[in-house]
Every structure is written in structure tokens, then in C-alpha cells.
Scaffold this motif. Structure first.
Motif, PDB file in Angstrom:
ATOM      1  N   GLU A  93       8.080  36.614  13.639  1.00 39.92           N
ATOM      2  CA  GLU A  93       9.244  35.747  13.648  1.00 39.92           C
ATOM      3  C   GLU A  93      10.524  36.573  13.763  1.00 39.92           C
ATOM      4  O   GLU A  93      10.986  37.183  12.799  1.00 39.92           O
ATOM      5  CB  GLU A  93       9.277  34.887  12.384  1.00 39.92           C
ATOM      6  N   LEU A  94      11.080  36.592  14.980  1.00 33.63           N
ATOM      7  CA  LEU A  94      12.284  37.388  15.215  1.00 33.63           C
ATOM      8  C   LEU A  94      13.490  36.831  14.471  1.00 33.63           C
ATOM      9  O   LEU A  94      14.465  37.541  14.263  1.00 33.63           O
ATOM     10  CB  LEU A  94      12.577  37.438  16.723  1.00 33.63           C
ATOM     11  N   GLY A  95      13.429  35.566  14.073  1.00 34.23           N
ATOM     12  CA  GLY A  95      14.550  34.984  13.343  1.00 34.23           C
ATOM     13  C   GLY A  95      14.817  35.651  12.015  1.00 34.23           C
ATOM     14  O   GLY A  95      15.925  35.571  11.483  1.00 34.23           O
TER      15      GLY A  95
ATOM     16  N   TYR B 224      25.846  43.871  18.135  1.00 35.97           N
ATOM     17  CA  TYR B 224      25.620  44.432  19.465  1.00 35.97           C
ATOM     18  C   TYR B 224      24.199  44.148  19.941  1.00 35.97           C
ATOM     19  O   TYR B 224      23.984  43.694  21.072  1.00 35.97           O
ATOM     20  CB  TYR B 224      25.866  45.944  19.446  1.00 35.97           C
ATOM     21  N   ILE B 225      23.217  44.393  19.067  1.00 33.52           N
ATOM     22  CA  ILE B 225      21.814  44.159  19.448  1.00 33.52           C
ATOM     23  C   ILE B 225      21.590  42.696  19.794  1.00 33.52           C
ATOM     24  O   ILE B 225      20.950  42.362  20.801  1.00 33.52           O
ATOM     25  CB  ILE B 225      20.868  44.609  18.322  1.00 33.52           C
ATOM     26  N   TYR B 226      22.161  41.778  18.992  1.00 33.85           N
ATOM     27  CA  TYR B 226      21.922  40.356  19.235  1.00 33.85           C
ATOM     28  C   TYR B 226      22.669  39.858  20.471  1.00 33.85           C
ATOM     29  O   TYR B 226      22.252  38.883  21.096  1.00 33.85           O
ATOM     30  CB  TYR B 226      22.321  39.532  18.014  1.00 33.85           C
ATOM     31  N   SER B 227      23.764  40.525  20.824  1.00 27.79           N
ATOM     32  CA  SER B 227      24.471  40.133  22.048  1.00 27.79           C
ATOM     33  C   SER B 227      23.713  40.591  23.291  1.00 27.79           C
ATOM     34  O   SER B 227      23.737  39.924  24.325  1.00 27.79           O
ATOM     35  CB  SER B 227      25.888  40.722  22.056  1.00 27.79           C
ATOM     36  N   VAL B 228      23.031  41.727  23.183  1.00 30.26           N
ATOM     37  CA  VAL B 228      22.267  42.248  24.321  1.00 30.26           C
ATOM     38  C   VAL B 228      20.916  41.543  24.447  1.00 30.26           C
ATOM     39  O   VAL B 228      20.445  41.256  25.550  1.00 30.26           O
ATOM     40  CB  VAL B 228      22.076  43.775  24.188  1.00 30.26           C
ATOM     41  N   VAL B 229      20.277  41.270  23.317  1.00 30.34           N
ATOM     42  CA  VAL B 229      19.004  40.542  23.314  1.00 30.34           C
ATOM     43  C   VAL B 229      19.201  39.267  22.493  1.00 30.34           C
ATOM     44  O   VAL B 229      18.905  39.226  21.298  1.00 30.34           O
ATOM     45  CB  VAL B 229      17.858  41.394  22.724  1.00 30.34           C
ATOM     46  N   PRO B 230      19.719  38.203  23.106  1.00 35.77           N
ATOM     47  CA  PRO B 230      20.018  36.979  22.350  1.00 35.77           C
ATOM     48  C   PRO B 230      18.782  36.287  21.800  1.00 35.77           C
ATOM     49  O   PRO B 230      18.894  35.372  20.995  1.00 35.77           O
ATOM     50  CB  PRO B 230      20.725  36.090  23.391  1.00 35.77           C
ATOM     51  N   GLU B 231      17.583  36.733  22.201  1.00 40.57           N
ATOM     52  CA  GLU B 231      16.349  36.151  21.675  1.00 40.57           C
ATOM     53  C   GLU B 231      16.299  36.241  20.157  1.00 40.57           C
ATOM     54  O   GLU B 231      15.812  35.331  19.481  1.00 40.57           O
ATOM     55  CB  GLU B 231      15.135  36.857  22.283  1.00 40.57           C
ATOM     56  N   PHE B 232      16.827  37.336  19.581  1.00 44.62           N
ATOM     57  CA  PHE B 232      16.831  37.494  18.123  1.00 44.62           C
ATOM     58  C   PHE B 232      17.639  36.379  17.471  1.00 44.62           C
ATOM     59  O   PHE B 232      17.175  35.714  16.546  1.00 44.62           O
ATOM     60  CB  PHE B 232      17.427  38.844  17.727  1.00 44.62           C
TER      61      PHE B 232
ATOM     62  N   ARG C 116      13.334  46.514  27.524  1.00 45.00           N
ATOM     63  CA  ARG C 116      14.601  46.431  26.795  1.00 45.00           C
ATOM     64  C   ARG C 116      14.418  45.887  25.381  1.00 45.00           C
ATOM     65  O   ARG C 116      15.058  46.355  24.434  1.00 45.00           O
ATOM     66  CB  ARG C 116      15.578  45.547  27.572  1.00 45.00           C
ATOM     67  N   THR C 117      13.535  44.912  25.233  1.00 45.33           N
ATOM     68  CA  THR C 117      13.318  44.340  23.905  1.00 45.33           C
ATOM     69  C   THR C 117      12.737  45.382  22.952  1.00 45.33           C
ATOM     70  O   THR C 117      13.171  45.500  21.801  1.00 45.33           O
ATOM     71  CB  THR C 117      12.383  43.129  23.992  1.00 45.33           C
TER      72      THR C 117
END
Length: 626
Positions: free
Chosen positions: A292-294, A418-426, A227-228
Motif C-alpha cells: 500500500e503506497l498510501g 519532491y518525490i510525490y510530485s515526480v511520482v504522483p502514484e504515492f 523511475r518508480t
């Protein structure tokens, strides 16, 4: 490597960089020459409408990405990559020979055939371009290598377009000059490809599926399993959607909204490309050479903000006459436009480089090229969607180009959320990156003692509530932290800890069920080859000194014997999250960018582990600096 530019001194990177730069450069010399030739001489070559011809050219170049990406990915996984690069660059010479004949005799069919074949050339090279980097670069070089590739590609597109436009406009020998130039560049690319070191096959036993439809579907289904990686690819594809929208419309935007001439167009495209290059190069510095995903949310914020501001920068502006470059520059109203386009490019670099590096590191090595091929297919689809949206909004709904830019910027915010809600790691990494960048300057010592692969346990002294954040920022592999359940539930920080898959733990007298579940989760994480980080003191120090290490580490080792690596955290005593001079968070920060050190020791084999030995090792690493 001290910085990413040192890679340009190495044989394992420089020949590859030159080869990919020359390929992108040649692509754009040829394409721009063809576009301008058709714009001014189409009537002598065909009866087709110039607008139809322009769209036909765009379609012919992008069509191979749909047809051949899946096959190209399989070939790049199955065969030695340098061998494939030599074949591809040899074919480029043959393609440019067809183009040269087409230019000389003004044969549209040959020129369009060459355009389609150059699209095929780019399709074949694409999976190799990104799959070869993880094989030739170390993990701390990967971000810098990707940054150089993105910067080189941006500059190649810009310089190639400028050179192609300049050469074809020379009368009467423009077509011949373009022909000799593209042949010479192709030959240089072929020669540089012979200097690229071998990059062995990732999957020699792979059986090629020559059906592009079924293989494309299989590729996408494989990508969906991670998924990531899938959402990272969607993020990359969105960048191409966003970038294609802006780049395609800049010429018309310059003429209709700003009143600039073709020199202003070139200047604005240069500003945009330079922004992407600088943003890409800054990624290594801002991310400290790690993926760094941040930076991805940071980049998306900039894409939205500068895109929206570009709309307001020219809202209601009515150009009176066509401006030359110097007239355009002399008008202060245009400075904001220049700043916004540079900002879009800059934050685009922040956005795209970590995503490419993430796809490379998180995808399986045996399937990496096919994953990149799937990425190229989705990228092409998004670019087609970008063109369709522009046609619908500009032609059917009568939007202005400024309205189109505003719409794209707002859509960027929606897609990113949307992407950050699905993959909160970002978003979690963004919060950690921003916080630590503001308040701490972290020095890392002997990080190489932490293995790149395989399970291990990290043991560290416990000084403050921010210890896990400091360690997560310093350690390249994401650890699974074991932390006291009340700290795990700390407001705001709990989101970060949950997203990082921290393991809450409690003493047996407080919650025996949670204790047993924690040990089970630790054992499973170690069996899965992950890093687990614990604070064996079991509490945060209130006097700056270390408390005795507890015996929980022995139970972990007995269940899953793995190496144990001691770590000393130095400099956190006295920070607002420590208990010096009272309760944590009851005092103001001493200063911004406080120095902190993460000092890593040699691994202790499971047969030698005792709480006393580990404490002694951590104590020695810490020294007097608390």
C-alpha cells in the motif's frame, strides 16, 4: 496466513529471520563494545584522539558498502542464495575470532580489521536479505515479512547495543565476555543458516564484473530505468539519512538538552526502536497485506510533524543537573519528548516497509539482488551526507542539536513533496487509502481468481461514482479502468484517475475520435500484460438494478483475446456516490466504515465470451445485496 506472525511458524521464513536477526544483533554487540572500549581505554591502545577514532570506526564499517555492494548484488543474483548465506555466516565466525583476539590482547589494529570485515559481512548479506523474500513469500505475505524483518532488525540493533555496553563494562572480564558472546552468536547464526530452504539462482548465466566502480555505475544506471524503483530507493535512503541523524545525536541530545544520564539514553533509544517495530508490524493490518503506497505519504507526514514538535518540546529548556532515569520519567515536561520519539519511530515504520516491498515487487527478478545492492550503496551515501550535515551545522554554523532536528524534519517535508510530485502514484494512493479507510470496510471474496501476472479483462456492475476506487483498493494488481469521460473529469477524482492511468471513453455519437483512441489504448494495455477493468453497462444504475451489458467487450476480445473475469460490487447502492433517492452526492453518508464486498468469479475464456453470459455471471455473484 492469518497474520504476519504466522510466518514465524514456517520453515521457509523462521530460519532466515533468526539468521538475519542474529547477524544484526552480533554487529551491534561488537560495535557497541568497541566504541565503549575506545571511549574509556583508547589511551592505552593508541595516541589517536577518541573523536577521530569514533569517526574512523564509523567510516571503516560503512566503507565496504561502497566497495563491495555491487559485487555482492551480482553474486546474490547468480548463485543459489542459501549457499551464499552459509558461506557468509561461516565467515562471520572467523571475523569474530579475529575480534576476540583483538579484545583479549587489546590490539586496535585487529579490532579495526574485524570492524571492516563485519561491514563487509553486512554488505554481502544485504542484497540476499531482501532479494530472498519475494522468492519464499507469496505476494500477500511480502508486506508482513518485510515488517517482521524491519522489526527484528530494530530490536537486534537495540538489544545488541545494550548487551555490548553491559558486557564490556564488567570488570575485569568484560573483554573476554564480549569475545565469547560474539563467537557464540556467530555460531548460532551459522547453525540457523543451515535450516533455510533453497532459494534458486535468479540469473545463472550472469557474468560477474569484479570492477566495483564500473559495476556500481552500471547498477545505478539500470535502477534509473525504472523511475518508480529509483525514487523508492531515494525515499528509503532519505529514511536512513533521517534516522542516522536522530540516532547519532540522541546521546548528546539527552545529555546537553534533557540533562539525562546514560540510562535515559538507553530508554530513549528503546522508545525509538519500539516505535519503528510497532509501525512496521501495523503496516500489514493497515495495508490489508498488500503493498500500500498510501502509507508512504502518511509516514512522511508523521516524520515531519513529530520531528518539528520535538524541537518545540524542548525549545529553551535549560537542564540544571544530570537526571537519572527515574528523575527524568518523573518530570512531565519530558513526556512530550518521549511521545515525539515514539511517533518518529512509529511513522518511520509506516514509511519504510511499503518502500522496501515496492522495490522488491517492481524490480526485475533477474536483477533484484543487484537493485538491492544499488539501494545499499545509495543508503550508505546518504548516511555519510547525514554525518557531514551534522558536522557543518553543529560545528561550523553553531546550530544546537534541537535546531539540527528541526532542520532535518523540514528537509524531510521538502524531499517527500519532491518525490510525490515526480511520482504522483504515492499521493494518489494516499488519498484513496485515507478515503476508503474512513468510509468503507471492504470484504474481498475469491481474489485469487485474478492472476498475478498476464493480461485479463475485469467486468463489473456499475453502482456509483466510487466504484473504481473500491476496486482499486481491493485488487492487488493495479487495473487500468475504462470509464465514461465525464466521470474521468470529475473534480479531485480526476487526479486519481489520471495518475492510475485510467482510459476515458465516450459513445461514438459524442466523440468518435475518443472512442477509437480508447479501444487502441485498451489493446495496447492488454498487449503489455496489464489488467483492464470495464463497466459494460455503460452507465451508473439509477434504480439499483443492472442494465444490459454492451457489445464493446466483444471488440476488445476480438482485437486481443484474453480471459475475462466477472466481478460483482455489493453494498454501494445507497451510498452518497450512488443515485439512490436522487442525484449522487446530494445526501449525507449513512455511516462511517460502511460494509462493501468485491466478489470475484471464475475466468471466462475469450472463445466463450458474450455480453449475456458475463452479465449472468455478474448477476449471480451480486445476488440480492446491491
Amino acid at each position: 496466513m492469518h497474520n504476519q506472525f504466522d510466518l514465524l511458524k514456517t520453515k521457509r521464513f523462521l530460519p532466515f529471520f533468526c539468521t538475519q536477526f542474529l547477524g544484526a544483533f552480533n554487529d551491534n554487540v561488537f560495535k557497541q563494545s568497541l566504541i565503549i572500549l575506545l571511549a574509556f581505554n583508547a589511551a592505552t591502545m593508541t595516541t589517536l584522539n577518541p573523536t577521530i577514532l569514533t569517526n574512523l570506526c564509523a567510516g571503516l564499517f560503512i566503507l565496504p558498502f561502497f566497495l563491495f555492494s555491487a559485487t555482492a548484488g551480482q553474486l546474490a543474483d547468480k548463485y543459489e542464495k542459501t549457499f551464499l548465506i552459509k558461506i557468509i555466516k561461516g565467515c562471520e565466525i572467523a571475523i569474530m575470532l579475529i575480534a576476540a583476539i583483538g579484545f583479549h590482547f587489546q590490539q586496535l589494529a585487529l579490532l579495526l580489521l574485524a570492524l571492516f570485515l563485519m561491514g563487509t559481512h553486512s554488505t554481502a548479506f544485504g542484497p540476499i536479505k531482501y532479494a530472498i523474500l519475494p522468492q519464499t513469500l507469496t505476494k500477500n505475505e511480502l508486506v508482513g515479512g518485510n515488517a517482521l524483518v524491519e522489526t527484528g532488525t530494530s530490536l537486534a540493533i537495540l538489544l545488541g547495543s545494550m548487551l555490548g555496553g553491559f558486557l564490556i563494562a564488567i570488570k575485569p572480564d568484560g573483554r573476554e565476555l564480549v569475545s565469547w558472546t560474539v563467537l557464540a552468536i556467530a555460531a548460532l547464526g551459522f547453525l540457523s543458516s543451515w535450516q533455510i530452504p533453497r532459494a534458486e539462482s535468479a540469473n545463472k548465466d550472469l557474468k560477474i564484473n569484479w570492477n566495483p566502480i564500473t559495476e556500481t555505475w552500471r547498477n545505478i544506471q539500470f535502477i534509473r530505468q525504472n523511475r518508480t524503483v529509483l525514487l523508492s530507493i531515494l525515499g528509503i535512503s532519505w529514511f536512513w539519512f533521517y534516522g542516522a541523524t536522530f540516532l547519532t545525536q540522541i546521546p548528546s541530545y539527552t545529555k546537553q538538552v534533557l540533562g539525562g544520564d546514560e540510562h535515559v539514553v538507553t530508554f530513549l533509544l528503546t522508545i525509538f526502536s519500539v516505535g519503528i517495530g510497532i509501525g512496521s508490524l501495523l503496516c500489514e493490518k493497515l495495508s490489508d497485506k498488500r503493498v500500500e503506497l498510501g502509507l508512504v505519504p502518511f509516514g512522511s507526514i508523521g516524520l515531519t510533524c513529530f520531528g518539528v514538535d520535538l524541537y518545540f518540546a524542548t525549545h529553551g529548556l535549560q537542564p540544571e543537573a544530570t537526571s537519572t532515569f527515574w528523575v527524568f520519567i518523573d518530570n512531565p515536561i519530558h513526556y512530550r519528548v518521549i511521545f515525539d520519539l515514539f511517533g518518529i519511530g512509529l511513522f518511520g515504520g509506516f514509511y519504510i516497509v511499503p518502500l522496501y516491498a515496492l522495490v522488491q515487487t517492481r524490480s526485475e527478478a533477474s536483477h533484484r539482488a543487484r537493485t538491492i545492492a544499488g539501494n545499499n550503496i545509495i543508503n550508505a551515501f546518504f548516511m555519510v551526507c547525514s554525518a557531514l550535515m551534522a558536522v557543518i551545522l553543529l560545528s561550523l554554523l553553531k546550530f544546537t542539536i534541537s535546531d539540527l532536528f528541526l532542520t532535518t524534519a523540514i528537509l524531510s517535508a521538502i524531499v517527500s513533496l519532491y518525490i510525490y510530485s515526480v511520482v504522483p502514484e504515492f499521493f494518489m494512493r494516499f488519498l484513496v487509502w485515507i478515503f476508503l479507510s474512513l468510509f468503507y470496510k471492504i470484504k474481498k471474496t475469491n481474489l485469487q481468481h485474478i492472476p498475478d501476472e498476464g493480461a485479463c479483462i475485469l467486468v463489473c456492475n456499475h453502482v456509483s461514482f466510487y466504484d473504481a476506487l473500491i476496486l482499486s483498493a481491493a485488487i492487488r494488481r493495479p487495473p487500468r479502468f475504462v470509464m465514461y469521460h465525464t466521470i474521468f473529469k470529475t473534480p479531485i477524482l480526476s487526479f486519481i484517475f489520471r495518475t492510475a492511468k485510467a482510459i476515458p471513453i465516450a459513445p461514438a455519437k459524442e466523440d468518435p475520435a475518443l472512442l477509437e483512441q480508447a479501444y487502441a489504448d485498451i489493446a495496447q494495455a492488454l498487449k503489455d500484460g496489464e489488467i483492464v477493468c470495464i463497466f459494460p453497462e455503460g452507465r451508473i444504475t439509477d434504480n439499483g438494478e443492472m442494465y444490459p451489458f454492451k457489445n464493446g467487450i466483444m471488440r476488445m476480445i476480438e482485437t486481443t483475446p484474453v480471459p475475462v473475469i466477472p466481478i460483482a460490487l455489493r453494498g454501494m447502492w445507497g451510498s452518497i456516490s450512488s443515485r439512490k433517492d436522487g442525484a449522487a452526492f446530494s445526501k449525507l453518508p449513512r455511516r462511517l466504515r460502511s460494509p462493501v464486498e468485491v466478489h470475484v468469479g471464475n475466468a471466462v475464456m475469450p472463445t466463450d465470451v458474450t455480453p449475456e453470459l458475463l452479465q449472468s455471471r455478474v448477476q449471480t455473484l451480486r445476488g440480492d445485496w446491491r
